[in-house]
Each structure stands twice: as structure tokens, then as C-alpha cells.
Design an enzyme around this catalytic site. Structure first.
Site, PDB file in Angstrom:
ATOM      1  N   TYR A  79      36.202  36.743  37.229  1.00 58.05           N
ATOM      2  CA  TYR A  79      36.177  36.757  38.690  1.00 58.05           C
ATOM      3  C   TYR A  79      36.316  35.338  39.243  1.00 58.05           C
ATOM      4  O   TYR A  79      37.128  35.084  40.143  1.00 58.05           O
ATOM      5  CB  TYR A  79      34.873  37.387  39.165  1.00 58.05           C
ATOM      6  CG  TYR A  79      34.617  37.230  40.639  1.00 58.05           C
ATOM      7  CD1 TYR A  79      35.239  38.058  41.561  1.00 58.05           C
ATOM      8  CD2 TYR A  79      33.763  36.245  41.115  1.00 58.05           C
ATOM      9  CE1 TYR A  79      35.016  37.915  42.916  1.00 58.05           C
ATOM     10  CE2 TYR A  79      33.527  36.096  42.467  1.00 58.05           C
ATOM     11  CZ  TYR A  79      34.151  36.924  43.361  1.00 58.05           C
ATOM     12  OH  TYR A  79      33.936  36.766  44.696  1.00 58.05           O
TER      13      TYR A  79
ATOM     14  N   SER B 166      36.392  32.151  47.010  1.00 54.41           N
ATOM     15  CA  SER B 166      34.971  32.196  46.660  1.00 54.41           C
ATOM     16  C   SER B 166      34.404  30.787  46.662  1.00 54.41           C
ATOM     17  O   SER B 166      35.057  29.838  46.237  1.00 54.41           O
ATOM     18  CB  SER B 166      34.783  32.820  45.279  1.00 54.41           C
ATOM     19  OG  SER B 166      33.439  32.659  44.846  1.00 54.41           O
TER      20      SER B 166
END
Length: 376
Positions: free
Chosen positions: A240, A225
Site C-alpha cells: 500500500y 498518503s
């Protein structure tokens, strides 16, 4: 001249000479101090100039290296790594686009997912469009580290046994629960996310890696990410973001461990990528501006860039628009990015709560109340 006059004259001359000597000494001391101060200032200036030159050289080297990668012709993945690729989460979004792009380049595919119907759909689509082979492995990655997960991994090892697997794309990931405070979400939801984002990625890599070591070649691509590289924090998505930071660190360490044995391990860190889920929250694709497409590419656009970057460095951000966003964030103070991300995710939080309310009142609404765009 009388004696008293002579004595006075001598005293005056002596005092004058002493005064002159003292003035000269003071002048020398002042000149020495001034010279020392100038030398110090010159030393500081030279030191700062050297540091600035080193920084400019480092930035120029990174830009030059990046330009060389952009100018490099796309690698023949099949020839360099092997004839087969394993892709997790290939039924939708970026995973589907990456699988199609690899098939377009002539690579056979092992498709790993939990939905047999969707796996068959993408497999048939690839077989009808491209002259490649496909295999399906039904695995629920959220069951990793459970007895059912152990059996699924055994099936995966059996499926890849004897295949020339050269590329592994660990694309599967969960961002749900979305935009919530830590104390609000159910513990089982966090555990499910950790199983998919951490344990499944690690277990699938460990299952495919031995074959690559035997052949002395291979490429492992872990989808991380941009939150791990671009911004200092990602509030309301804390677990996350932490799980994706694990992916980046694991990839970097594995790259160092295995690069001497012919295996390239890479973590790709995209920012926002448009998928079908974004159509309900943004304007239609036909009406999207150039700037919008630049900062939020479609999954197909991202996949083309992602496949081109396989094997080029342990950590990369393939999309040009995402790299421009990273450059902008690099010069913005951390506290400002923290505040901006918090406000943005609080806005997402309100939208998700509305979607969940709509889903509860209209069960036939096809929406899982999660992120309005694929953010990995």
C-alpha cells in the site's frame, strides 16, 4: 681587558645574539601557526554561519509561502478550470465529502464507482441539495487492465466527451489486505490493490487529460498518503505504501510536464481521516476531544481543506493537524518512527484478526475487517 676575556665576551655576545635570533624565529613561527589556526577557525565559523543562514532562509521562505497560501482566498474552481468535475470513489468517506464540497461550490459532477445503488444515492443527494448536474459511470476500477476494464474506460471516455471537465479527483484506493506480512496475503489481493491504486489512477487520468489539453486548462488531484512524506516506512502495509509513493512521484512528474499547458497536477497526502468505519474503534464523535479532532479530522472537515488547496502546489497536506504531525515527525529519528509504526500496526493486526474472526462467526456483521479509519 685581556685577549682571553675579550674573546669570551665576544663569544657570549655572539651566542646571545644567535639565541635571540632563534627565539625570535620560533616566536614568529608560533605566531604564524596561531594566526593560521585562527584563520581556519574563522573560515569554518563563517562557512557554518552561511550554511545556517541559508537553512533558516529556506525554512522561512517555506513558512512564508505556506502562510501566503493560507491567506489566499479560495479559488473559483468553476471559473478557473471548468464547469464539471470527475470524482472516483464518491460513495463513501473522503470521496463522498469531496464530491459534496465540489457540488456546494457549484461544480457539476461525473461520479465514477462500482456500486450503482450507492452512486444513485449520492447523485440524488447532490441533485436535491445543490443546483448542479450529475452523471453516473459504473466502473469497477479493480478490473482495469482486463477486457472488462477496457470497456469500462470506453464508457468513461464517452461520458466525459463534450463536457467541460476542469477537475479530476482520483480518490478511489484500496488499503486491503490490511496489517499483514507480505507472505501471508493472497497474491490476487495484492494485484487488486495495485490495479486500483496504480493502474486505475493512471488510466482514468489518461482518459480525462486529452480534453483538458484541448481546452488549455484543468486540475488533476491524486489522493496519496501521508506515509510517503511523513514517515520513513509503513510496515505491514508495504505494498500500500509503495503504491502511494508511485502516486506522489507520478503527480510531481505530471505537474512538471503539463503546468506550462495550463494544467495543475497535485498530489494530496493526508494522514488519518475519520470515516464511518472509525465509529466502531473510537469514541463517538460527540465525545471526541479537540486534540483528537485536530489529528484525525472528519471526512467533511478534510474535504473543505482539500478543495481549498486544489491548484496550490504539486504536493500538499491540506489539513492543519496533519501538517503539525508532519512537523513533529520531521524531528524524530527514523529508527524511532520505524519502531513506533511497527508497534502501532502490530496492534492493528491483532484488532483486524479479531474482526475477521467475528465476521466469520457472524456473517451478518457489516465489517470488512479492514482499516479502522480511512488512511490514504
Amino acid at each position: 681587558m685581556s685577549g682571553s676575556t675579550y674573546w669570551c665576551t665576544e663569544m657570549f655576545n655572539t651566542d646571545y645574539r644567535r639565541y635571540g635570533s632563534v627565539c625570535k624565529r620560533k616566536k614568529r613561527v608560533k605566531m604564524g601557526a596561531l594566526l593560521f589556526r585562527q584563520q581556519q577557525e574563522a573560515a569554518w565559523f563563517v562557512s557554518l554561519a552561511i550554511l545556517g543562514a541559508l537553512h533558516v532562509a529556506a525554512v522561512a521562505f517555506r513558512i512564508l509561502s505556506h502562510l501566503l497560501l493560507l491567506l489566499r482566498r479560495p479559488t473559483d474552481l468553476c471559473h478557473r478550470y471548468g464547469a464539471w468535475a470527475v470524482v472516483t470513489g464518491p460513495t463513501s468517506g473522503m470521496g463522498r465529502s469531496v464530491a459534496l464540497e465540489l457540488a456546494r461550490r457549484g461544480i457539476n459532477l461525473v461520479l465514477v464507482g462500482r456500486d450503482p445503488a450507492k452512486l444513485k444515492d449520492i447523485s440524488d443527494n447532490i441533485s436535491c441539495t445543490y443546483a448542479v448536474q450529475t452523471k453516473i459511470v459504473v466502473v469497477d476500477l479493480a478490473l482495469i487492465a482486463t477486457p472488462q476494464g477496457d470497456e469500462a474506460l470506453r464508457l468513461l471516455r464517452h461520458a466525459v466527451a463534450g463536457l467541460d471537465v476542469g477537475v479530476l479527483v482520483n480518490n478511489a484506493g484500496l488499503a486491503k489486505p490490511c496489517a499483514v506480512y507480505l507472505h501471508e496475503a493472497d497474491v490476487e489481493a495484492w494485484v487488486r490493490m495495485i490495479r486500483v491504486n496504480l493502474w486505475a489512477l493512471t488510466e482514468v487520468t489518461a482518459a480525462v487529460l486529452p480534453g483538458m489539453l484541448e481546452r488549455g486548462r484543468g486540475a488533476i488531484v491524486n489522493i496519496g498518503s501521508g506515509t510517503t512524506l511523513t514517515i520513513p516506512s509503513f510496515p505491514l502495509f508495504s505494498i500500500y505504501a509503495a503504491s502511494k509513493r508511485y502516486v506522489a512521484q507520478l503527480s510531481r512528474s505530471l505537474h512538471v510536464e503539463y503546468r506550462a499547458r495550463g494544467i495543475d497536477v497535485q498530489c494530496q497526502v493526508p494522514l488519518f481521516v475519520e470515516t464511518n468505519m472509525t465509529l466502531g474503534a473510537t469514541a463517538s464523535r460527540k465525545r471526541r476531544s479537540f486534540l483528537s479532532r485536530l489529528i484525525m479530522p472528519t471526512s467533511d472537515e478534510y474535504a473543505r481543506a482539500a478543495v481549498c488547496w486544489i491548484g496550490h502546489g504539486p504536493l500538499c497536506m491540506p489539513n492543519l493537524g496533519h501538517r503539525l504531525e508532519w512537523c513533529i515527525c520531521h524531528v524524530v529519528p527514523d529508527w524511532m518512527l520505524d519502531e513506533l509504526c511497527l508497534r502501532l500496526n502490530l496492534w492493528h493486526r491483532v484488532r483486524f484478526q479479531r474482526l475477521r474472526t467475528m465476521r466469520a462467526s457472524r456473517p451478518n456483521v457489516i465489517n470488512n475487517g479492514c482499516m479502522p479509519c480511512k488512511q490514504v
